[in-house]
Each structure stands twice: as structure tokens, then as C-alpha cells.
Design a protein around this motif. Structure first.
Motif, PDB file in Angstrom:
ATOM      1  N   GLN A 101     -34.693  -7.894   4.565  1.00 28.65           N
ATOM      2  CA  GLN A 101     -34.754  -9.327   4.849  1.00 28.65           C
ATOM      3  C   GLN A 101     -34.846  -9.610   6.336  1.00 28.65           C
ATOM      4  OE1 GLN A 101     -31.415 -11.155   2.869  1.00 28.65           O
ATOM      5  NE2 GLN A 101     -32.132 -10.609   0.824  1.00 28.65           N
ATOM      6  N   GLY A 102     -35.221  -8.589   7.101  1.00 25.39           N
ATOM      7  CA  GLY A 102     -35.363  -8.759   8.540  1.00 25.39           C
ATOM      8  C   GLY A 102     -34.058  -8.532   9.269  1.00 25.39           C
ATOM      9  N   ASN A 103     -33.134  -9.483   9.158  1.00 25.14           N
ATOM     10  CA  ASN A 103     -31.833  -9.334   9.818  1.00 25.14           C
ATOM     11  C   ASN A 103     -30.729  -8.982   8.834  1.00 25.14           C
ATOM     12  OD1 ASN A 103     -31.597 -11.726   8.473  1.00 25.14           O
ATOM     13  ND2 ASN A 103     -30.883 -12.931  10.226  1.00 25.14           N
ATOM     14  N   ALA A 104     -31.122  -8.629   7.602  1.00 20.96           N
ATOM     15  CA  ALA A 104     -30.165  -8.212   6.575  1.00 20.96           C
ATOM     16  C   ALA A 104     -30.903  -7.387   5.535  1.00 20.96           C
ATOM     17  CB  ALA A 104     -29.503  -9.426   5.914  1.00 20.96           C
ATOM     18  N   SER A 105     -30.136  -6.624   4.757  1.00 26.94           N
ATOM     19  CA  SER A 105     -30.737  -5.813   3.707  1.00 26.94           C
ATOM     20  C   SER A 105     -30.935  -6.628   2.438  1.00 26.94           C
ATOM     21  CB  SER A 105     -29.845  -4.601   3.386  1.00 26.94           C
ATOM     22  OG  SER A 105     -29.809  -3.711   4.477  1.00 26.94           O
ATOM     23  N   GLY A 106     -31.997  -6.300   1.714  1.00 26.29           N
ATOM     24  CA  GLY A 106     -32.225  -6.894   0.416  1.00 26.29           C
ATOM     25  C   GLY A 106     -31.803  -5.919  -0.668  1.00 26.29           C
ATOM     26  N   GLY A 107     -32.202  -6.196  -1.901  1.00 24.08           N
ATOM     27  CA  GLY A 107     -31.839  -5.298  -2.986  1.00 24.08           C
ATOM     28  C   GLY A 107     -32.464  -5.720  -4.292  1.00 24.08           C
ATOM     29  N   MET A 108     -32.526  -4.766  -5.235  1.00 25.45           N
ATOM     30  CA  MET A 108     -33.084  -5.022  -6.565  1.00 25.45           C
ATOM     31  C   MET A 108     -31.942  -4.888  -7.573  1.00 25.45           C
ATOM     32  SD  MET A 108     -36.621  -2.850  -6.154  1.00 25.45           S
ATOM     33  CE  MET A 108     -37.323  -3.440  -7.695  1.00 25.45           C
ATOM     34  N   ARG A 109     -31.129  -5.915  -7.654  1.00 27.30           N
ATOM     35  CA  ARG A 109     -29.921  -5.904  -8.476  1.00 27.30           C
ATOM     36  C   ARG A 109     -30.202  -5.540  -9.928  1.00 27.30           C
ATOM     37  NH1 ARG A 109     -27.698 -11.483  -8.073  1.00 27.30           N
ATOM     38  NH2 ARG A 109     -27.346 -10.855  -5.919  1.00 27.30           N
ATOM     39  N   GLU A 110     -31.352  -5.966 -10.446  1.00 27.33           N
ATOM     40  CA  GLU A 110     -31.676  -5.727 -11.846  1.00 27.33           C
ATOM     41  C   GLU A 110     -31.871  -4.252 -12.162  1.00 27.33           C
ATOM     42  OE1 GLU A 110     -35.594  -6.477  -9.668  1.00 27.33           O
ATOM     43  OE2 GLU A 110     -33.512  -7.177  -9.591  1.00 27.33           O
ATOM     44  N   MET A 111     -32.033  -3.418 -11.137  1.00 28.33           N
ATOM     45  CA  MET A 111     -32.229  -1.989 -11.346  1.00 28.33           C
ATOM     46  C   MET A 111     -30.923  -1.186 -11.347  1.00 28.33           C
ATOM     47  SD  MET A 111     -35.324  -1.417 -11.971  1.00 28.33           S
ATOM     48  CE  MET A 111     -36.865  -2.350 -11.953  1.00 28.33           C
ATOM     49  N   ILE A 112     -29.786  -1.842 -11.081  1.00 28.48           N
ATOM     50  CA  ILE A 112     -28.507  -1.130 -11.079  1.00 28.48           C
ATOM     51  C   ILE A 112     -28.241  -0.442 -12.416  1.00 28.48           C
ATOM     52  CG2 ILE A 112     -25.994  -1.391 -10.932  1.00 28.48           C
ATOM     53  CD1 ILE A 112     -26.503  -3.658  -8.889  1.00 28.48           C
ATOM     54  N   PRO A 113     -28.310  -1.149 -13.558  1.00 26.80           N
ATOM     55  CA  PRO A 113     -28.043  -0.451 -14.828  1.00 26.80           C
ATOM     56  C   PRO A 113     -29.075   0.613 -15.157  1.00 26.80           C
ATOM     57  CG  PRO A 113     -28.787  -2.712 -15.225  1.00 26.80           C
ATOM     58  CD  PRO A 113     -28.525  -2.593 -13.758  1.00 26.80           C
TER      59      PRO A 113
END
Length: 278
Positions: A202-214
Motif C-alpha cells: 500500500q506504499g506506506n503500509a503492507s497489504g494482504g489477501m485475507r481470504e487466502m489465510i484458510p
């Protein structure tokens, strides 16, 4: 290996390390730990609460880093006292390790510091069990050198935690073969939340793909691991750190039921790959 009074390994039930990425308040810590403990008790698994008092590797210096050492240790003491679970936190090169070890049951080393010999050996000397985060830049077999550095100065009480490998810009991948490779060196923990992180995405922060956790958690349990690491928050979208790759707290019970059942099936007859040379 014994962890917080329980045997762990590929012939033992899964154990869980879970909590918010960064400690935000005592109330939040107690809410999370208090929600998870009865679930873990019902499932018969060891549960260790995790929370960071200082996140030194934030994308931006303006980002929230935590309550600091004194405030963080006070929160952890209350979690131990009120909820009755062991606790885990990260340390850094400038952390007073003795002060942390006087409160914390399991110490975690950050992924970016796993190559720092003096740091890793100093942490090993605390005598606490250590959860070693694998560097995003390290191959599975290189982690054997990290464990050797630590066992050179202290008895083996170390775990290796897979948290993804850098794959291009702002992306991580989890190679399930690496879990089997690292089992040669230490009990393996799979980090189901940092592996879906998009570092600096996100430029100044990390993003993530929460739906891929399980998805990745099920795959890792199927591969055969000793423990699972999850970051969870009652409202990840308002979390002060790593919300995009945190599991909503309300879903952790259902996910754990699936993972514990899968873990039992996988470990029931032993792992075939051991007979095939892995």
C-alpha cells in the motif's frame, strides 16, 4: 521438544500461536486471548497468546509501533494472570532480553534479523523457547545454519516459522516443500497470516489477501507441521498494524476445528515422505 509444558512435534497434536499483530490495549489483548482459550481447550490443543510491544520493521516511521516495552510487558502479565495462557512476543537488537524473558514464555525473532549471528545467539542464551521467523530472503535449507548458530551456545529449544518467501515486488509465496525440508532442523510452525501479506503493497503500509489465510493454513496442515501461527483481530479493518492479513476473530473457531481435524488425519499413520527420503 517441550513447549510450555507440552510435547510438540509430528507425533503430537497441533499447537497454536495466535493474537493481534501489535498490542493495542489491555482490553483488546484480553478479549482475543479470552475468546481463543476456550476454543483451544475444547479442541485439546496448546494455545500461546502472541502480541508485539514494538514493531520495528513498519513500512513507514509514522506507523503505529506498539505500547513499548514497559506497557507491553504489563499487558502480557495481565493476559497470563487473567486468561491463564503462556505468551509470546518479538524482540529486537536493542531489546533488554533479560527483562523480556522474566515475563515472556516464548520469544520470537523477526524474519529480517535471522542472519544476525550475535542477535540470534543472544536470544538463544535467554533459555526460553524461541520461535525463529524464517527470512523472506532465505531458502528452507539455509535455516539449518541459523539453528546451528543457536545450538552452538544453548540447548535446542528452537522452532522454525515459515512466513513466505519474497517473490517479485510486494508479494510472498509459500513453498510447502520447504516445510518438510525445515523439519530436519527443528519443529516447524506455519504462519498462516504473514504468508498472505503484500509487503509494502500500500506504499506506506503492507497489504494482504485475507481470504487466502484458510487456503494456505489447510495446505500447511496437510503438509505436516507442529504448530500454526495466526494473527487475529476482532475488527481487522480497524487494526493498527497488519489488518489486511489478519483473520477476523469471529472465524477462528470454525477454522481451527477444520485444521485440528485435518492435523489428526495427517499424523494418524505417520508421514509417507519420511520413507521416501524427505
Amino acid at each position: 521438544m517441550k513447549l510450555c509444558g507440552r510435547e510438540i512435534g509430528l507425533d503430537q497434536p497441533l499447537f497454536l500461536i495466535a493474537g493481534p499483530d501489535t498490542l493495542e490495549s489491555q482490553d483488546l489483548a484480553l478479549e482475543v486471548a479470552g475468546h481463543i482459550k476456550p476454543i483451544a481447550d475444547k479442541l485439546g490443543i496448546l494455545y500461546i497468546f502472541k502480541g508485539s510491544f514494538d514493531k520495528a520493521n513498519r513500512s513507514s516511521h509514522k506507523s503505529y509501533r506498539g505500547p513499548g516495552l514497559e506497557g507491553g510487558l504489563k499487558i502480557m502479565e495481565e493476559v497470563k494472570k487473567q486468561i491463564g495462557v503462556p505468551v509470546l512476543t518479538d524482540v529486537h537488537e536493542d531489546t533488554p532480553l533479560g527483562e523480556v524473558a522474566s515475563v515472556i514464555d516464548v520469544i520470537q525473532t523477526p524474519a529480517f534479523l535471522c542472519r544476525q549471528t550475535n542477535f540470534m545467539q543472544n536470544v538463544a542464551r535467554t533459555g526460553r523457547p524461541i520461535n525463529v521467523k524464517k527470512g523472506q530472503f532465505m531458502s528452507p535449507w539455509e535455516m539449518g545454519n541459523v539453528i546451528e548458530k543457536m545450538t552452538a551456545v544453548a540447548p535446542h529449544q528452537f522452532m522454525l516459522c515459515e512466513r513466505g518467501f519474497s517473490f517479485g515486488y510486494n508479494n510472498l509465496v509459500a513453498d510447502m516443500r520447504g516445510l518438510a525440508i525445515m523439519r530436519k532442523y527443528a519443529p516447524v510452525v506455519f504462519d498462516g497470516t504473514h504468508t498472505v501479506q503484500l509487503p509494502g503493497g500500500q506504499g506506506n503500509a503492507s497489504g494482504g489477501m485475507r481470504e487466502m489465510i484458510p487456503v494456505l493454513a489447510r495446505a500447511a496442515i496437510g503438509a505436516g507441521v507442529s504448530g500454526l501461527f495466526l494473527e487475529t483481530h476482532p475488527d481487522p479493518d480497524s487494526a493498527l498494524c497488519d489488518g489486511p492479513n489478519s483473520l477476523p476473530l469471529k472465524h477462528i473457531g470454525n477454522l481451527l476445528e477444520t485444521l485440528v481435524e485435518l492435523d489428526r488425519v495427517v499424523k494418524k499413520s505417520g508421514l509417507l515422505e519420511k520413507q521416501l527420503g524427505a
